[in-house]
Design an enzyme around this catalytic site. Structure first.
Site, PDB file in Angstrom:
ATOM      1  N   CYS A   1      31.663  38.153  42.357  1.00 35.33           N
ATOM      2  CA  CYS A   1      32.903  38.732  41.825  1.00 35.33           C
ATOM      3  C   CYS A   1      33.932  37.613  41.819  1.00 35.33           C
ATOM      4  CB  CYS A   1      33.382  39.905  42.668  1.00 35.33           C
ATOM      5  SG  CYS A   1      34.959  40.598  42.107  1.00 35.33           S
TER       6      CYS A   1
ATOM      7  N   CYS B   1      38.599  41.594  35.690  1.00 37.25           N
ATOM      8  CA  CYS B   1      37.254  41.297  36.182  1.00 37.25           C
ATOM      9  C   CYS B   1      37.037  39.799  36.005  1.00 37.25           C
ATOM     10  CB  CYS B   1      36.202  42.096  35.421  1.00 37.25           C
ATOM     11  SG  CYS B   1      34.506  41.660  35.866  1.00 37.25           S
TER      12      CYS B   1
END
Length: 273
Positions: free
Chosen positions: A69, A209
């Site tokens: 991530c 994101c």
């Protein structure tokens, strides 16, 4: 158990230290819940490592694990420095990836995502069955499937306003068809790209994101000849600088410390940990 909350590019994460590797899936679902927990996009568990400054296990808010991530990597880098786990410049292990961290200012963090893979180029004809009538997505001639730690499907539109007219059901169908996050982007100029991301594990649009921004950046660079440095602007409007150096992706942007939360015994009693 003490949780520290950080935010990067509009993504917020709960970070906790553990000295043993365990399954934190149920805990992640509870503490990340926006109404019944502390609320976050994901849970980062910081673990000791023999070969690196530390390693992590990353959980999405639904309890599923992810190898990488991007925005969380910058958040955990600042956390590790502030808690004397690592120096300003350090390296940690995220799944199978080595992630380097550089803290350039008190809250400006650069992380090295590493390399990427172009998995497939997908003509719109392969996706038409997922579109509704007069779909914005019908205007995208080609989609690109790119792995930047996790898989992302990327498509570019010609009108920035179309980013506000995306159909959640269509994106959800694409997400399941390709088992990937879905990113729809608009190149405003060669150095500024806007995007919206429908994210696995969240199963909805997210404010940002990091790996999605990286996938959009790479697709724009390779297929639209944008420069090796660009500003990516997600739904949160918090810009993130991405650059390509020796075929590796670097993120740079601000990280904010939000606060601290303490987990009560009720969660342990309910069997969530």
């Amino acid at each position: 158990m003490v949780f520290y909350k950080y935010s990067g590019s509009g993504n917020d994460f709960l970070i906790v230290q553990s000295f043993k590797k365990k399954d934190f899936s149920n805990l992640a679902k509870q503490v990340c819940h926006r109404h019944e927990g502390f609320g976050a996009d994901g849970l980062v568990v910081v673990l000791p490592s023999k070969d690196y400054d530390y390693e992590w296990d990353f959980y999405n808010s639904d309890g599923s694990k992810a190898g990488m991530c991007g925005n969380a990597s910058r958040c955990v880098g600042l956390f590790a420095y502030q808690h004397a786990i690592a120096s300003k410049n350090h390296v940690f292990l995220a799944g199978k990836r080595e992630i380097s961290i550089c803290i350039e200012e008190p809250n400006i963090i650069e992380s090295n995502l590493g390399n990427y893979k172009i998995l497939d180029t997908i003509p719109a004809l392969r996706c038409e069955k997922f579109f509704t009538n007069d779909s914005v997505l019908e205007n995208i001639p080609t989609f690109y499937l790119i792995d930047t730690g996790v898989p992302h499907l990327v498509g570019f539109v010609k009108n920035k306003e179309w980013l506000n007219s995306l159909n959640t059901l269509e994106l959800r169908a694409l997400r399941h068809a390709f088992n990937a996050n879905i990113n729809i982007a608009f190149i405003e100029n060669k150095e500024t790209i806007f995007l919206q991301t429908y994210e696995r594990g969240v199963e909805d649009f997210t404010l940002a994101c990091g790996t999605g921004m990286a996938a959009v950046f790479i697709a724009a660079r390779i297929f639209y000849n944008t420069p090796e440095k660009a500003a990516l602007i997600p739904k949160s409007s918090e810009s993130l600088e991405l650059s390509l150096k020796n075929d590796e992706i670097f993120y740079k942007g601000a990280v904010r410390y939000i606060g601290m939360s303490v987990l009560g015994m009720s969660v342990f009693e309910n069997g969530c940990f």
